[in-house]
Every structure is written in C-alpha cells, then in structure tokens.
Write a protein that holds these residues in place. Structure first.
Motif, short mmCIF file in Angstrom:
data_model
loop_
_atom_site.label_atom_id
_atom_site.label_comp_id
_atom_site.label_asym_id
_atom_site.label_seq_id
_atom_site.Cartn_x
_atom_site.Cartn_y
_atom_site.Cartn_z
N PRO A 5 0.83 -1.21 0.00
CA PRO A 5 0.00 0.00 0.00
C PRO A 5 0.86 1.25 0.00
O PRO A 5 1.90 1.32 0.65
CB PRO A 5 -0.80 -0.14 1.30
CG PRO A 5 -0.78 -1.60 1.62
CD PRO A 5 0.53 -2.10 1.12
N ASP A 6 0.42 2.24 -0.78
CA ASP A 6 1.16 3.50 -0.86
C ASP A 6 0.15 4.58 -1.23
O ASP A 6 -0.69 4.36 -2.11
CB ASP A 6 2.25 3.40 -1.91
CG ASP A 6 3.18 4.60 -1.91
OD1 ASP A 6 4.40 4.37 -1.97
OD2 ASP A 6 2.70 5.74 -1.86
N SER A 7 0.20 5.72 -0.59
CA SER A 7 -0.80 6.77 -0.81
C SER A 7 -0.55 7.58 -2.07
O SER A 7 -1.39 8.35 -2.49
CB SER A 7 -0.83 7.72 0.40
OG SER A 7 0.44 8.30 0.58
N THR A 8 0.58 7.39 -2.72
CA THR A 8 0.85 8.17 -3.93
C THR A 8 0.09 7.58 -5.10
O THR A 8 -0.01 6.36 -5.24
CB THR A 8 2.35 8.17 -4.24
OG1 THR A 8 2.76 6.84 -4.48
CG2 THR A 8 3.15 8.75 -3.09
N PRO A 9 -0.47 8.42 -5.98
CA PRO A 9 -1.28 7.91 -7.10
C PRO A 9 -0.55 6.90 -7.95
O PRO A 9 -1.12 5.91 -8.36
CB PRO A 9 -1.61 9.18 -7.89
CG PRO A 9 -1.49 10.29 -6.90
CD PRO A 9 -0.43 9.89 -5.95
N ALA A 10 0.74 7.10 -8.23
CA ALA A 10 1.47 6.19 -9.10
C ALA A 10 1.53 4.78 -8.53
O ALA A 10 1.53 3.80 -9.26
CB ALA A 10 2.89 6.71 -9.33
N ALA A 11 1.58 4.66 -7.21
CA ALA A 11 1.67 3.34 -6.59
C ALA A 11 0.33 2.64 -6.53
O ALA A 11 0.28 1.45 -6.27
CB ALA A 11 2.25 3.48 -5.17
N ASN A 12 -0.77 3.38 -6.77
CA ASN A 12 -2.11 2.80 -6.63
C ASN A 12 -2.72 2.41 -7.97
O ASN A 12 -3.87 1.98 -8.00
CB ASN A 12 -3.03 3.80 -5.91
CG ASN A 12 -2.58 4.04 -4.49
OD1 ASN A 12 -2.06 3.14 -3.85
ND2 ASN A 12 -2.76 5.26 -4.00
N GLU A 13 -2.00 2.59 -9.05
CA GLU A 13 -2.49 2.20 -10.37
C GLU A 13 -1.37 1.49 -11.13
O GLU A 13 -0.20 1.85 -11.02
CB GLU A 13 -2.94 3.42 -11.18
CG GLU A 13 -4.04 4.25 -10.52
CD GLU A 13 -5.37 3.53 -10.45
OE1 GLU A 13 -5.54 2.50 -11.14
OE2 GLU A 13 -6.25 3.98 -9.70
N ARG A 14 -1.75 0.50 -11.91
CA ARG A 14 -0.78 -0.17 -12.75
C ARG A 14 -0.57 0.61 -14.04
O ARG A 14 -1.52 1.14 -14.62
CB ARG A 14 -1.27 -1.58 -13.09
CG ARG A 14 -1.34 -2.53 -11.92
CD ARG A 14 0.03 -2.84 -11.39
NE ARG A 14 -0.01 -3.89 -10.39
CZ ARG A 14 1.00 -4.19 -9.59
NH1 ARG A 14 2.14 -3.49 -9.67
NH2 ARG A 14 0.89 -5.16 -8.71
N THR A 15 0.69 0.66 -14.50
CA THR A 15 0.96 1.25 -15.81
C THR A 15 0.53 0.25 -16.88
O THR A 15 0.41 -0.97 -16.61
CB THR A 15 2.46 1.54 -15.98
OG1 THR A 15 3.17 0.30 -15.99
CG2 THR A 15 2.97 2.44 -14.85
N PRO A 16 0.29 0.68 -18.10
CA PRO A 16 -0.06 -0.26 -19.18
C PRO A 16 0.98 -1.37 -19.34
O PRO A 16 0.63 -2.52 -19.59
CB PRO A 16 -0.13 0.63 -20.41
CG PRO A 16 -0.51 1.98 -19.88
CD PRO A 16 0.19 2.09 -18.55
N GLU A 17 2.24 -1.02 -19.19
CA GLU A 17 3.29 -2.03 -19.32
C GLU A 17 3.18 -3.07 -18.22
O GLU A 17 3.35 -4.29 -18.46
CB GLU A 17 4.67 -1.37 -19.29
CG GLU A 17 4.99 -0.49 -20.49
CD GLU A 17 4.33 0.90 -20.40
OE1 GLU A 17 3.74 1.22 -19.33
OE2 GLU A 17 4.41 1.63 -21.39
N LYS A 145 -9.56 -1.79 -2.25
CA LYS A 145 -8.39 -1.26 -2.95
C LYS A 145 -7.29 -0.94 -1.94
O LYS A 145 -7.56 -0.54 -0.80
CB LYS A 145 -8.79 0.02 -3.70
CG LYS A 145 -7.68 0.70 -4.47
CD LYS A 145 -7.44 0.06 -5.80
CE LYS A 145 -6.51 0.94 -6.65
NZ LYS A 145 -6.29 0.37 -7.98
N LEU A 146 -6.04 -1.16 -2.35
CA LEU A 146 -4.91 -0.87 -1.46
C LEU A 146 -4.58 0.61 -1.49
O LEU A 146 -3.52 1.05 -1.96
CB LEU A 146 -3.71 -1.72 -1.85
CG LEU A 146 -3.83 -3.21 -1.51
CD1 LEU A 146 -2.65 -3.99 -2.08
CD2 LEU A 146 -3.92 -3.42 -0.01
N THR A 147 -5.53 1.38 -1.03
CA THR A 147 -5.36 2.82 -0.83
C THR A 147 -5.90 3.14 0.56
O THR A 147 -6.61 2.34 1.16
CB THR A 147 -6.17 3.62 -1.87
OG1 THR A 147 -7.56 3.32 -1.70
CG2 THR A 147 -5.74 3.30 -3.28
N PRO A 148 -5.59 4.31 1.10
CA PRO A 148 -6.15 4.66 2.41
C PRO A 148 -7.67 4.63 2.42
O PRO A 148 -8.29 4.27 3.43
CB PRO A 148 -5.61 6.08 2.65
CG PRO A 148 -4.33 6.13 1.87
CD PRO A 148 -4.59 5.32 0.65
#
Length: 378
Positions: A5-17, A145-148
């Motif tokens: 879990p990480d509160s930053t947006p980038a860590a909460n979504e997978r990139t297309p790759e 979801k692994l978000t706060p």
C-alpha cells in the motif's frame, strides 16, 4: 509480486506495461494448468495484482446444492453461500458487473463472512465469468483497494473485466477436464465393484485394495499425485472376471487345472477391455488389470514377466490384492490370521513379490490395518 500500500497515485495504479506483463505472465501459467485449484489460485492472484486489491476471490456455482462456493479466497478457507446471496449472488444471477464503494450501505451485502473472519469489507468489484455457451459459470470478486480509502474505481472494474475475459475460457476448460476425470473415476469404481460382486466379493474389497495401493505407493516414494492415480485405478484390477463363468468364480473347492486356466484369462480380458482408451486413467487401469498376477520370479501370468519387467503399478496392486484376499473369507477358504499373512509375504520376497515392496508393507502395517478396520466387511 506482492503489492505494498502507498498513498501516492502512481503506486495505486498499474501502468499499461505492468498490466500487460501481469496478463501475459498469468495467462501463460493458467493455460498450462490441469488442476482446477491451481487455476483458481492463479486467477485470484492475477486479479489482485492487476487492480491492487487487498483480497480477490474466484467463485463457482455448485448447481447440485444451489450454492456458490470458493476454495480460493485470500485470508480464508472454503466459503459457501446460497446461490442468490450477496453481491456475487446478484452478479451470477443477473450477469451484471458491480462496483460498490461502500458495501455496508448496500442492502444486498452479505456480511456473514466479515462476522466470521473479523475482516472489514469496504469496496467490492464483482465480475461474472461467462462460458462458451453464454452461461455464467462463476464470478471474480475483489475486495478493498490498497489505498487509504480502500475504494475501487471504474478503471479497476474495466481491468478486472479484462482479467475475467482472459482467464474465463481456461477456467471452463479445466472445469470440463475435471468433470471428465470425475466421471472416469465413478465408472472405474462402479465397474470394479461389479467385477468383484461376480465372485461374491463386497465393494469394500476394492476400497481396501485402493487404499492399500495408495499407502504402498507413497511408502515406496511415489509422489502423492501418482499414488492417487494408482488408488483410482486399482479397483479395476479384476474387471476381467465379468467374463468368467459363475461355476468357476464361485466354486467352493479347489479349481481343476482346466478351471484355473480359464480363471487366469481374466487378466488378459481386463487388459483388452481397457487398453484402447486414450485416457490416462483407463490406460493405467489396463496395466494394473494385466499385470497384477505377474510374479517377481517370472512364474506369474498372463505374460510370465520377471522382476522390473512388471510395471510398478502391477507389483504394488499385487501386494494390496493378495494381502486383502488372504485376510478375507472367501467361498473357497477361511480368512488367514495376520501373522500367517505376514510370514507368507516375507517368505515370498523376491519370489512372488518385489522385496522392497514387502519392506514397505511391513513399515506401513499400522496404516494398512487401520484401513482394514475402517472398511471391514463385518
């Protein structure tokens, strides 16, 4: 991969790759599996990793009991619930995809599992699996979801639908394979009991021989999966008796030489009944039917095989069958006492039986006797 879990947006979504890598990795592994449990576990892990869910469950429909069930659910063991119950019940009944932000605010939520496990469900996604004929066979369900905030998004729903579309066909294929195997098992057990009933044996004889074969196989060092295969097919060892006349099968006295030659045909008959199948179970059953009367010193029948020319499955089943036959009352004899049986096996080391398997029999005797007591004919 274990998401953190990480509160930053980038860590909460997978990139297309990252999504492509997860999809390619898991679909390749899922496509190579023949075990339903393995496929379900891979599917659950695939869904969880794709959308960074805390938990992911793969539900299937048990139409015989009118229930939904899962044996693969992160954090808990098997769960069963009525077919129309909860969000997953709604999805499989209607075919609707669900994205729920607050489960407890929705009257369809079944909180029984939360109560039982102490878990707190917040957000849920449920996506049905559709088979080749358009019927629903189960559903994906992701929780929290692994978000706060522990809340899923529409993007998460689309990605779980993508996972379902990739994995659903493999799921259906494995379910069909397991259904075929289960049918073969049922046929093998039933036919084995029919063969034994012709000679006035009980169904418990084939059950005991099956269990003894498993114990001996594992004790000899075979993997549990291979031992299970032998256990499944060993009830067919005497299937060829269906073609032997009752006057010979059930003769109360000693067989004449001519009658014994006729009786010996059952091994070849059983083999011929089974040998043409392309199915692993029936091919293995053919080996057992053909070779369980061969002897280590080459004096057995029908082929006169010697030593390791005899398939290991035939050698194992021979010990299981003879041990049970000697300890059981038959129309032509009384049951032998245990000490007499064990003395015979030790005398027949490297004559009738593979000495290494006789050692396994002695080592595993407590487990063998427990099976004999459990499936007693009395």
């Amino acid at each position: 991969m274990n998401p953190v879990p990480d509160s930053t947006p980038a860590a909460n979504e997978r990139t297309p790759e990252e999504l492509l890598r997860i999809i390619f990795d898991y679909t390749a592994r899922i496509g190579s599996q023949r075990s339903l449990k393995s496929v379900l576990l891979l599917m659950a892990n695939m869904g969880r990793e794709m959308i960074l869910a805390d938990r992911c469950t793969v539900w299937l429909i048990d139409r015989s009991s009118g229930e939904l069930f899962t044996t693969i659910a992160h954090g808990v063991n098997e769960i069963r619930q009525p077919l129309g119950s909860g969000f997953v019940g709604h999805s499989v009944m209607t075919g609707e995809n669900l994205l729920i932000e607050d489960a407890y605010a929705d009257p369809r939520f079944n909180n029984a599992n939360d109560i039982r496990t102490g878990y707190r469900t917040k957000s849920i996604i449920t996506v049905p699996f559709v088979g080749n004929d358009g019927s629903i066979i189960g559903a994906y369900q992701a929780i929290n979801k692994l978000t706060p905030q522990a809340v899923f998004t529409e993007r998460d729903l689309e990605q779980l639908k993508l996972a379902a579309s990739y994995a659903g066909k493999s799921l259906e294929s494995v379910m069909l394979h397991e259904e075929i195997v289960a049918t073969q098992r049922e046929i093998i057990t039933t036919m084995g009991e029919i063969g034994e009933s012709r000679s006035k044996e009980t169904g418990n004889h084939v059950k005991r021989v099956a269990e003894y074969s498993y114990i001996l196989a594992v004790g000899f060092g075979l993997p549990p999966e291979e031992a299970e295969l032998l256990k499944l097919v060993s009830p067919m060892h005497d299937i060829g008796k269906v073609a032997i006349p009752d006057s010979v099968l059930n003769k109360p006295g000693k067989l004449t030489e001519e009658e014994f030659e006729l009786m010996k045909n059952h091994a070849e008959i059983g083999y011929n009944l089974l040998k043409s199948s392309a199915r692993e179970l029936l091919k293995t059953a053919a080996i057992v039917a053909h070779q369980h009367h061969e002897k280590w010193n080459g004096t057995g029948y029908p082929q006169g095989l010697k030593g390791e020319e005899i398939h290991l499955y035939g050698r194992i089943t021979a010990i299981a069958d003879v041990f049970d036959a000697l300890g059981s009352e038959r129309v032509y004899k009384k049951a032998w006492e245990l000490d007499r049986i064990l003395s015979m096996f030790n005398e027949e080391r490297d004559r009738h039986f593979d000495a290494r398997l006789v050692d396994v029999l002695n080592d595993q005797l407590p487990a063998i006797l427990e099976i004999r007591e459990r499936y007693s004919d009395l």
